[in-house]
Design a protein around this motif. Structure first.
Motif, PDB file in Angstrom:
ATOM      1  N   PHE A  93       0.832  -1.208   0.000  1.00 54.41           N
ATOM      2  CA  PHE A  93       0.000   0.000   0.000  1.00 54.41           C
ATOM      3  C   PHE A  93       0.869   1.261   0.000  1.00 54.41           C
ATOM      4  O   PHE A  93       0.655   2.184  -0.804  1.00 54.41           O
ATOM      5  N   ASP A  94       1.860   1.294   0.876  1.00 52.66           N
ATOM      6  CA  ASP A  94       2.757   2.462   0.961  1.00 52.66           C
ATOM      7  C   ASP A  94       3.534   2.642  -0.338  1.00 52.66           C
ATOM      8  O   ASP A  94       3.737   3.768  -0.800  1.00 52.66           O
ATOM      9  N   LYS A 134       1.230   4.117  -3.018  1.00 57.45           N
ATOM     10  CA  LYS A 134       0.977   5.543  -2.767  1.00 57.45           C
ATOM     11  C   LYS A 134       2.162   6.398  -3.202  1.00 57.45           C
ATOM     12  O   LYS A 134       1.997   7.462  -3.808  1.00 57.45           O
ATOM     13  N   GLU A 135       3.350   5.905  -2.920  1.00 58.34           N
ATOM     14  CA  GLU A 135       4.561   6.637  -3.288  1.00 58.34           C
ATOM     15  C   GLU A 135       4.712   6.708  -4.806  1.00 58.34           C
ATOM     16  O   GLU A 135       5.032   7.758  -5.371  1.00 58.34           O
ATOM     17  N   PHE A 139       2.343   6.461  -7.056  1.00 59.94           N
ATOM     18  CA  PHE A 139       1.281   7.259  -7.670  1.00 59.94           C
ATOM     19  C   PHE A 139       1.615   8.758  -7.691  1.00 59.94           C
ATOM     20  O   PHE A 139       0.969   9.534  -8.395  1.00 59.94           O
ATOM     21  N   LYS A 140       2.634   9.157  -6.928  1.00 56.46           N
ATOM     22  CA  LYS A 140       3.053  10.563  -6.961  1.00 56.46           C
ATOM     23  C   LYS A 140       3.673  10.925  -8.311  1.00 56.46           C
ATOM     24  O   LYS A 140       3.585  12.059  -8.764  1.00 56.46           O
ATOM     25  N   LYS A 183      -8.313  -0.128   1.012  1.00 54.89           N
ATOM     26  CA  LYS A 183      -7.616   0.973   1.684  1.00 54.89           C
ATOM     27  C   LYS A 183      -7.450   2.161   0.737  1.00 54.89           C
ATOM     28  O   LYS A 183      -7.627   3.321   1.135  1.00 54.89           O
ATOM     29  N   LEU A 184      -7.146   1.872  -0.522  1.00 58.83           N
ATOM     30  CA  LEU A 184      -7.013   2.933  -1.517  1.00 58.83           C
ATOM     31  C   LEU A 184      -8.369   3.590  -1.808  1.00 58.83           C
ATOM     32  O   LEU A 184      -8.456   4.807  -1.990  1.00 58.83           O
ATOM     33  N   GLU A 224      -9.296   6.071   0.938  1.00 57.87           N
ATOM     34  CA  GLU A 224      -8.606   7.360   0.801  1.00 57.87           C
ATOM     35  C   GLU A 224      -9.301   8.263  -0.217  1.00 57.87           C
ATOM     36  O   GLU A 224      -9.436   9.464  -0.018  1.00 57.87           O
ATOM     37  N   GLN A 225      -9.739   7.659  -1.349  1.00 58.76           N
ATOM     38  CA  GLN A 225     -10.386   8.452  -2.397  1.00 58.76           C
ATOM     39  C   GLN A 225     -11.734   9.000  -1.925  1.00 58.76           C
ATOM     40  O   GLN A 225     -12.071  10.150  -2.205  1.00 58.76           O
ATOM     41  N   LYS A 260      -5.999   7.969 -11.040  1.00 58.17           N
ATOM     42  CA  LYS A 260      -4.982   6.913 -11.047  1.00 58.17           C
ATOM     43  C   LYS A 260      -5.627   5.579 -11.433  1.00 58.17           C
ATOM     44  O   LYS A 260      -6.825   5.371 -11.222  1.00 58.17           O
TER      45      LYS A 260
END
Length: 721
Positions: A302-303, A306-307, A309-310, A331-332, A335-336, A451
């Protein structure tokens, strides 16, 4: 000064690569807007529903623009993002935008035009003239005239039935030439909102003095009516501001334990008023939201995503079966939603949505919408309208669905998840547009600055390559959740087993023994054969003749439960032949086997086992997937036999054994991707075995036990493959 004429360029749902210009009547100018539907005449008097693509004041050069007949919508049903997506699909997949419109809009938003027939009233206004005209009508013409005298309006279909399929159009042409009947087109709106009856106190009954008088009267004469009134007040009255809520009629009658008659009496007495209100077709589940903590490996994935996707718009999550990819997705999604964004969750098979809907709703409540072909037109229109209407009865943050859900009118899309991204079901083959949902989702996300997460245990070669070239982000989950071992894979050599006379019909001794052993331990079994029907080929033993489809020139599959031969391409069916149509030989051989034959053979060897089948033939109705999967989950089925539907993402706790009676049909399929797809399907179905508490077992029967694909599978070498 006369105002400038207003014109609209419209898109019609026909395979022509151009827009058509129509003039807007002065009275409709205030109603036109990009993305609204309008009624236009095209090809004579035929009426079509068209979409407004452009508004301007330039008259067409080559023809005189017709007027639009009407504006259908109060607000646009197609937004700017969809317009750009449709144009891209038409260009990239080489089809017309009308083809895309046809595929994109649910049937309930495509109005249908139906020709109506009426008598010319002016011609029949004079009784003497009417008598003269009727005398010269032929028998067929008189039947139509007489029917119109009774019904006033008839459809073409009704006239066909009336005349027993005689040449209706020729007869109607004669009647129109004589000006006896008139033809016109009537547009029908297919979508019907779901309406529910509600109950509310009248203004008279809300007055306290009147209310006391009503109570006194009902106490003496109508106890049942008093009970309804008391129940209503109990359900609706809010102490803080003395307002009264509206109550659903069915809820009120159920709570008061009474019938409609007593309620109608209260309506007559001006105590209640009844009215209808549009409601959602999607039932509130009432599920409590459930939160799960991610494991160390899931949190790392997951982390990492996220990194990445930047800097990257697309990422691949490569997770072995049962590694817990779905929890990372959740989890994603969470967040959305917190950012006020929408999420599209794509799945290749409708069967998968049934299991995931409950999991998603437990996590995110009833803001989860479902969109696929097993849902009715009205339900699909409701999801569509919810995304374009601010005050819709339902608002959906998460849409879960098959490839067609890409066409929905998203306005704030934040994330698209393409689960089982390798699956070839994402590709639309016929009719146009022949789009690939995975690739189209990447373009759709680009339009929204969103994304895309591609997930799979067996990624497609192109997605894996793109991740290795750093075009896509990449994260891996290479261990099963709670460290359960991957299943043990055993290969059975059919040639060797046949030589030793150890094959019992379609099954080796080893496979039958393992099935029996699993059933004795109250464990479940999945058998995978990627061919439905009873047998794929019937062949003449003398000349080799094979029954073929008259339209497609492919062999017809025999379906025993219907006793018919069927083409799996176009749907053509015929009765099985009693003899060879080429030489007359009565000895016809059945070659190969499908899911239907496996079930029949299993019932012979295991008469006490509860066996079910999951393929296209058994899952045609809306809830058939759900019923089969639920029965299997609840332990009502011991052995599930299925096609590729059973390979994809289904999560069963009690499956100990997976059997593949004939893997060779996967390798020898006439497609350049056959090895890739064979690897993916076998790996996926193997992943159904031993998911929670113990290592599962997979038995693969093959004539080629040393096949390189099987070697990579046994050693779990997806990277080498």
């Amino acid at each position: 000064m006369e105002p400038l004429a207003t014109f609209v360029d419209v898109l019609l749902p026909i395979p022509l690569a151009k827009y058509f210009t129509y003039r807007v009547p002065q009275k409709l100018i205030s109603q036109i807007h990009l993305g609204k539907r309008v009624i236009v005449q095209f090809r004579g008097n035929k009426l079509y529903t068209a979409l407004i693509k452009k508004i301007h004041h330039q008259a067409p050069v080559n023809y005189t623009a017709k007027y639009i007949d009407d504006v259908v919508d109060e607000s646009p049903i197609v937004n700017e993002f969809q317009g750009k997506l449709w144009s891209w699909i038409a260009e990239y997949y080489m089809c017309s935008e009308g083809d895309v419109m046809n595929a994109a809009l649910p049937a309930g938003l495509k109005l249908s035009s139906e020709t109506k027939v009426v008598l010319n009233e002016e011609l029949f206004s004079d009784e003497i003239r009417k008598k003269e005209i009727v005398e010269f009508l032929s028998d067929d013409e008189f039947i139509i005239y007489e029917a119109l005298e009774i019904n006033s309006i008839l459809t073409i279909n009704e006239i066909y039935q009336l005349l027993s399929n005689r040449p209706v159009h020729a007869i109607l042409r004669r009647l129109t030439d004589k000006n006896i009947v008139l033809l016109f087109e009537e547009i029908k709106e297919r979508y019907k909102p779901k309406l529910e009856w509600y109950v509310e106190l009248t203004e008279y009954a809300k007055n306290e003095a009147n209310q006391r008088a009503i109570f006194e009267t009902l106490e003496k004469k109508a106890f049942k009516q008093l009970e309804i009134l008391m129940t209503y007040l109990k359900l609706s009255k809010i102490d803080s501001d003395e307002k009264y809520k509206i109550i659903k009629k069915t809820d009120l009658l159920k709570a008061a334990n009474t019938n409609q008659v007593a309620l109608d009496k209260l309506v007559e007495k001006n105590v209640f008023k009844l009215f209808q209100q549009e409601v959602s077709r999607f039932v509130d589940t009432g599920n409590e939201k459930v939160d799960k903590l991610l494991s160390t490996e899931q949190q790392q994935a997951f982390d990492s995503l996220k990194e990445q996707f930047k800097s990257k718009d697309v990422a691949l999550l490569h997770g072995v079966t049962a590694s817990g990819k779905t929890e990372v997705y959740f989890k994603l999604i969470e967040e959305q939603i917190a950012k006020g964004k929408q999420v599209l969750y794509l799945l290749p098979e409708i069967a998968l949505t049934m299991q995931l809907i409950n999991r998603l709703r437990k996590k995110f409540g009833d803001r989860v919408g479902v969109y696929h072909s097993k849902y009715s037109d009205n339900e699909r229109v409701e999801v569509w309208r919810s995304l374009v209407t601010e005050n819709s009865p339902k608002q959906f943050d998460v849409i879960i669905g098959a490839r067609s859900s890409l066409f929905l009118p998203f306005s704030k899309l934040g994330l698209i998840i393409v689960d089982e991204e390798h699956d070839h079901s994402y590709k639309q083959y016929d009719p146009a547009p022949r789009y690939h949902a995975r690739d189209t989702s990447i373009y759709l996300a680009k339009l929204h600055n969103a994304k895309v997460l591609l997930g799979s245990a067996t990624p497609s070669l192109e997605s894996y390559y793109n991740s290795q070239q750093h075009k896509y982000g990449y994260a891996a989950l290479l261990k099963r959740f709670t460290d359960v071992k991957l299943p043990e894979i055993l290969i059975v050599d059919i040639k060797e087993e046949s030589r030793k006379k150890k094959m019992k019909s379609l099954f080796s001794d080893e496979l039958l023994n393992e099935i029996t052993n699993s059933l004795s331990k109250k464990e479940q079994v999945i058998l995978f054969q990627n061919r439905r029907g009873f047998v794929p080929i019937i062949e003449c033993t003398d000349c080799g003749w094979v029954p073929q489809c008259k339209q497609c020139d492919v062999s017809l599959t025999y379906h025993k439960y219907k006793n018919e031969l069927k083409c799996h391409y176009c749907g053509y069916t015929t009765q099985p032949p009693a003899k060879c149509e080429a030489c007359g030989n009565t000895k016809l051989l059945m070659l190969g086997f499908g899911t239907e034959k496996i079930v029949e053979e299993l019932q012979h060897f295991l008469p006490d086992a509860k066996i079910d089948r999951m393929d296209l033939d058994t899952t045609r109705s809306k809830f058939s997937y759900q019923k089969i999967i639920q029965d299997f989950e609840d332990g009502g089925v011991d052995i599930l036999v299925g096609t590729q539907m059973v390979t994809k993402g289904l999560d069963f706790d009690n499956v100990a054994l997976v059997g593949i009676p004939n893997a060779d049909s996967l390798f020898n399929f006439p497609n350049f991707r056959s090895y890739e797809r064979a690897y993916q399907m076998i790996a996926q179905v193997a992943g159904r075995a031993g998911r929670k508490n113990k290592q599962g077992k997979v038995i693969i029967q093959s004539y080629y036990p040393t096949h390189p694909v099987l070697s990579y599978l046994i050693n779990d070498e997806v990277n080498k493959f």
